[in-house]
Write an enzyme that holds these catalytic residues in place. Structure first.
Site, PDB file in Angstrom:
ATOM      1  N   GLY A 362     -25.259  15.349 -17.661  1.00 16.89           N
ATOM      2  CA  GLY A 362     -26.120  15.648 -16.530  1.00 16.89           C
ATOM      3  C   GLY A 362     -25.614  16.826 -15.735  1.00 16.89           C
ATOM      4  N   PRO A 363     -26.388  17.285 -14.775  1.00 18.79           N
ATOM      5  CA  PRO A 363     -25.987  18.434 -13.961  1.00 18.79           C
ATOM      6  C   PRO A 363     -24.764  18.118 -13.102  1.00 18.79           C
ATOM      7  CG  PRO A 363     -28.338  17.947 -13.726  1.00 18.79           C
ATOM      8  CD  PRO A 363     -27.726  16.782 -14.418  1.00 18.79           C
ATOM      9  N   PRO A 364     -24.099  19.142 -12.580  1.00 18.45           N
ATOM     10  CA  PRO A 364     -22.949  18.906 -11.696  1.00 18.45           C
ATOM     11  C   PRO A 364     -23.370  18.167 -10.430  1.00 18.45           C
ATOM     12  CG  PRO A 364     -23.018  21.189 -12.431  1.00 18.45           C
ATOM     13  CD  PRO A 364     -24.305  20.580 -12.844  1.00 18.45           C
ATOM     14  N   GLY A 365     -22.462  17.343  -9.938  1.00 23.89           N
ATOM     15  CA  GLY A 365     -22.694  16.659  -8.669  1.00 23.89           C
ATOM     16  C   GLY A 365     -23.564  15.440  -8.749  1.00 23.89           C
ATOM     17  N   GLY A 367     -22.547  12.527 -10.122  1.00 24.63           N
ATOM     18  CA  GLY A 367     -21.736  11.316 -10.074  1.00 24.63           C
ATOM     19  C   GLY A 367     -21.223  10.837 -11.407  1.00 24.63           C
ATOM     20  N   THR A 369     -18.255  11.600 -13.018  1.00 27.45           N
ATOM     21  CA  THR A 369     -16.844  11.219 -12.950  1.00 27.45           C
ATOM     22  C   THR A 369     -16.640   9.973 -12.105  1.00 27.45           C
ATOM     23  OG1 THR A 369     -16.214  13.550 -13.196  1.00 27.45           O
ATOM     24  CG2 THR A 369     -14.538  12.040 -12.358  1.00 27.45           C
ATOM     25  N   SER A 694     -38.403  26.414 -25.012  1.00 27.40           N
ATOM     26  CA  SER A 694     -39.408  25.782 -24.157  1.00 27.40           C
ATOM     27  C   SER A 694     -40.173  26.777 -23.290  1.00 27.40           C
ATOM     28  CB  SER A 694     -38.750  24.730 -23.259  1.00 27.40           C
ATOM     29  OG  SER A 694     -37.799  25.322 -22.409  1.00 27.40           O
ATOM     30  N   LYS A 737     -36.586  19.345 -14.788  1.00 23.33           N
ATOM     31  CA  LYS A 737     -37.636  20.356 -14.645  1.00 23.33           C
ATOM     32  C   LYS A 737     -38.677  19.931 -13.612  1.00 23.33           C
ATOM     33  CE  LYS A 737     -37.124  22.173 -19.335  1.00 23.33           C
ATOM     34  NZ  LYS A 737     -37.748  22.441 -20.642  1.00 23.33           N
TER      35      LYS A 737
END
Length: 802
Positions: A362-365, A367, A369, A694, A737
């Protein structure tokens, strides 16, 4: 030579750690001020001076006994220092001293000697004994010149013999001063004889120690002779110790209850270590190797908490949303619980549960970790983490051979030692950031680690033994899977951690971020309240992300400025208020005052429709984003140019779009001839790399708008892969998206028909924010975006519907 008598005056020459004797000649360099003054004064007088040894290395007090010396030769050097050759005349002691500026003039009294016309038989015998002892000393020390030895053997009077031997002995200054000060010739010879016999005895003991050591040592161990000499010295002093210093190391290995092969290997290496010298390099390597075996967990495991309700409570308490990852963790705990129950009912079956390999993508930030930490907390296991970002050496995973200098096990075994149990939760963070170079490919080394069928016998190059990783719960995290090789990807169970919508971010901020940031900034007990409208303001205009990391930073900025303003008010009123009495409620206006100018204004999205400008949706490692596509047309030969730092796949999508439009050019009234026009397609923010299939329908729609000279309907965003026959294929990263479209104010979405099931899984509040149209062909997309009727070769274009 003048008669030796009382009251002769001489300049005092102080010497550092040098005692001069009569009947000897010695060169001396004089480089310090008092010495140069003494030599200069002696040169003005009768070339004689009194040489005495300093009690310390610094120029100060001298010993009272010394020798009257004559300057035989002298040479003044360019830096005004002297090189002099001194010849000793007689021994004397200082009777009195007078200071003349920096120079000391001393009166001396000769050290009287008993004078006899003929030597007694006892004196002659003592002299011969001293001469023989000195010959033995010269043979043992190998520091006496042949000329000195010949001179000693020829002397027949006590005084010159004593002076010459004392000058040749290698002794400390204090002992030489003692030999210089004795007046009675017989007593002086006896003292010299005692000194010689003591030195000869010391040399003899050293030779015996060396001989004993050489007999025992093998040829390849001769470099350890000094260590063996030290052992023999301990034996001579009765300090030899015979205890086995390796017994404790062996016991610590046995206490870990390793497998039989590990214990056998450890005992074999211990046997080798006992035969080696303690200071040898190989001994240090073996000791470090055995200490690693002793510190690794071989059988110790932590008891799992098999309480589904408690685990669910912990996961919900620490994380908002993330339904799929939580369900997978609870499924693992349930299966683990059932297997434990089956083992209790059927004793002897053994524990066969293997740790799964989960990959949070998933994207950074978002959760990823912290979710791994929550999993360890829910299971009651130890949590350890390895950061793989930038790792490019295979040995970092598998370790180095222990024969290399500074060799260590790989990071896997290092964190296992840190965990102390064989079943921790091991987080491999940023696995997509692995790299490779001439030292090997770390992703290949991870194939065995992350395979449940193989990691029960993981081999580390340093350990040279198999290690069981089958009970470890591996969790990996990644922002994107495009860089991972398929064999590694195939070994992991992919769990997507999607980005958060506005309402989800609001709930996370109120439940987690605001209390956390208040506590970290010392305002945990203050009554600071963020209204929902304030959080929404920060989300919309100060952050543009899928996660909540920047949202936390902006909240922290607000709180820090509030803390500063509160302290400045206290300084102005000269009163200190308790933190608990401080209260403030933040709304939209207060946030704008604290944070200043808005960061994001969605400048790339035009509110009014423009010809050739359409909006696609892209999925990057940092989450979703809106991708404007612009096209211009000019006279040419039908060539296509795509700019904006796009990749090869995206360029191919542009070629496919143009080829498709050529195939249908007779079905739509294009205002431009494809064969006589060139097309320039640009994707803004040209410094940012972009790639992927895409964008195919987006490029086709932009070209179609330019060819028909018609603007698209406002508020539409689209995504989908285009084929040469006009079909629209499904895409990935739908939620990211969709969230990007919401953030940028889009109202309608055009999605591939095959993504309808993915749309159904989205939260109701996200689906309610947008209108969606599913298309199977690009013709349907043109109809919705431009109100083009779905008819082939009509030739008519219903402008009234645009």
């Amino acid at each position: 030579m003048k008669d030796q008598g009382f009251g002769e005056e001489f300049p005092l020459l102080p010497l550092r750690e040098l005692v001069l004797f009569p009947h000897t000649m010695i060169p001396v360099f004089i480089t310090y001020k008092l010495g140069m003054l003494a030599v200069s004064e002696a040169l003005r007088r009768d070339m004689r001076l009194f040489a005495a040894c300093l009690k310390t290395k610094e120029v100060g007090e001298t010993y009272p006994s010394g020798s009257v010396m004559r300057i035989v030769q002298h040479l003044r050097l360019p830096d005004n220092t002297f090189r002099v050759v001194l010849q000793g005349e007689y021994r004397a002691t200082i009777a009195s001293s007078v200071k003349q500026k920096d120079l000391a003039i001393v009166k001396v009294a000769p050290i009287m000697e008993a004078v006899a016309d003929s030597l007694s038989t006892e004196t002659i015998a003592l002299m011969r004994t001293v001469q023989n002892s000195f010959v033995q000393y010269a043979a043992l020390s190998k520091k006496v010149s042949t000329d000195t030895l010949n001179a000693v053997e020829k002397l027949e009077t006590p005084e010159p013999l004593a002076n010459l031997i004392c000058n040749a002995l290698v002794l400390k200054a204090e002992r030489k001063i003692a030999l210089l000060s004795i007046g009675d010739p017989m007593k002086r010879l006896e003292t010299i004889l005692e000194t010689l016999e003591m030195e000869n005895e010391i040399f003899g003991i050293q030779q015996n120690i060396s001989a004993q050591v050489k007999i025992r040592m093998e040829k390849n161990q001769r470099e350890y002779i000094l260590n063996e000499q030290l052992k023999e010295i301990h034996k001579e002093l009765g300090q030899d110790r015979g205890e086995d210093e390796f017994a404790e190391l062996e016991r610590s290995i046995e206490c870990k209850y390793p497998r039989a092969e590990v214990l056998l290997k450890a005992r074999k290496e211990l046997g080798r270590l006992r035969k080696l010298q303690s200071f040898s390099p190989e001994a240090g390597v073996l000791r470090a190797y055995l200490e690693w075996i002793a510190e690794l967990p071989w059988s110790d495991s932590s008891a799992d908490v098999l309480d589904l309700k408690e685990a669910e409570r912990i996961l919900d308490e620490n994380h908002f949303a993330l339904r799929k990852p939580k369900e997978r963790i609870l499924e693992f705990i349930a299966v683990h619980h059932l297997m434990a129950l089956g083992q209790e009912k059927t004793p002897g079956t053994g524990h066969t549960s293997k740790g799964p390999i989960l990959c949070f993508v998933g994207p950074p930030g978002t959760g990823k970790t912290s979710l791994g930490k929550s999993v360890a907390q829910a299971l009651g296991r130890r949590f350890v983490r390895i950061s793989l970002g930038g790792l490019r050496d295979e040995a970092e995973i598998r370790g180095h051979r222990k024969t290399y200098v500074g060799a260590l096990p790989g990071k896997i075994l290092q964190v296992m030692r840190k965990a102390g149990t064989i079943n921790p939760v091991l987080l491999l963070d940023e696995i997509d950031k692995l790299s490779s170079d001439f030292r090997g490919d770390p992703t290949s080394a991870l194939l065995e680690v992350l395979d449940p069928e193989q990691n029960g016998a993981f081999t580390d190059h340093y350990l040279e033994l198999t290690y069981d990783l089958s009970q470890v719960l591996f969790i990996t995290t990644a922002n994107s899977l495009h860089t991972l090789p398929y064999p590694l990807l195939d070994r992991m169970e992919i769990i997507e951690i999607p980005g958060y919508g506005e309402n989800e971010k609001l709930a996370i901020a109120q439940r987690f971020l605001v209390p956390k940031v208040l506590a970290e900034n010392g305002l945990g007990t203050a009554g600071i309240i963020f209204k929902d409208e304030a959080i929404h303001e920060i989300i919309r205009y100060w952050t543009m992300e899928s996660g909540v990391r920047n949202l936390e930073r902006e909240i922290a900025r607000c709180i820090r400025r509030i803390a500063r303003n509160a302290l400045e008010q206290d300084y102005e009123t000269d009163t200190a208020k308790p933190i608990s009495s401080f209260e403030q409620t933040l709304g939209q206006d207060e946030v704008e005052q604290l944070l200043g100018r808005r960061k994001y204004k969605n400048d790339l999205v035009f509110k009014e429709p423009r010809i050739g400008v359409v909006y696609g949706l892209a999925w990057t490692e940092t989450g979703g984003t809106v991708l404007p596509v612009e096209t211009s047309c000019f006279e040419g030969t039908g060539e296509l140019l795509i700019t904006g730092n796009v990749g090869e796949v995206m360029k191919e999508s542009g070629s496919i779009a143009l080829s498709y439009l050529r195939s249908i050019q007779d079905q739509y009234p294009f205002t431009e001839e494809l064969g006589k026009s060139n097309f320039h397609v640009h994707v803004p923010e040209g410094a940012i790399p972009k790639d992927g299939p895409s964008a195919g329908v987006t490029v086709a729609a932009s070209l179609f708008s330019t060819l028909c000279h018609l603007p698209p309907q406002p508020g539409f965003a689209m995504t989908g892969e285009l084929t040469l026959t006009g079909r629209v294929l499904p895409i990935g990263g739908l939620k990211e998206k969709v969230l990007a479209a919401i953030r940028n104010g889009m109202e309608q979405l055009l999605l591939p028909q095959d993504n309808q099931d993915d749309w159904a899984e989205l939260d109701g509040e996200i689906k309610a924010s947008l209108g969606v149209h599913f298309v199977e062909t690009v013709r349907e997309l043109f109809t919705l975006l431009f109100d083009v009727p779905k008819q082939a070769g009509s030739g008519a274009f219903p402008l009234q519907n645009l």
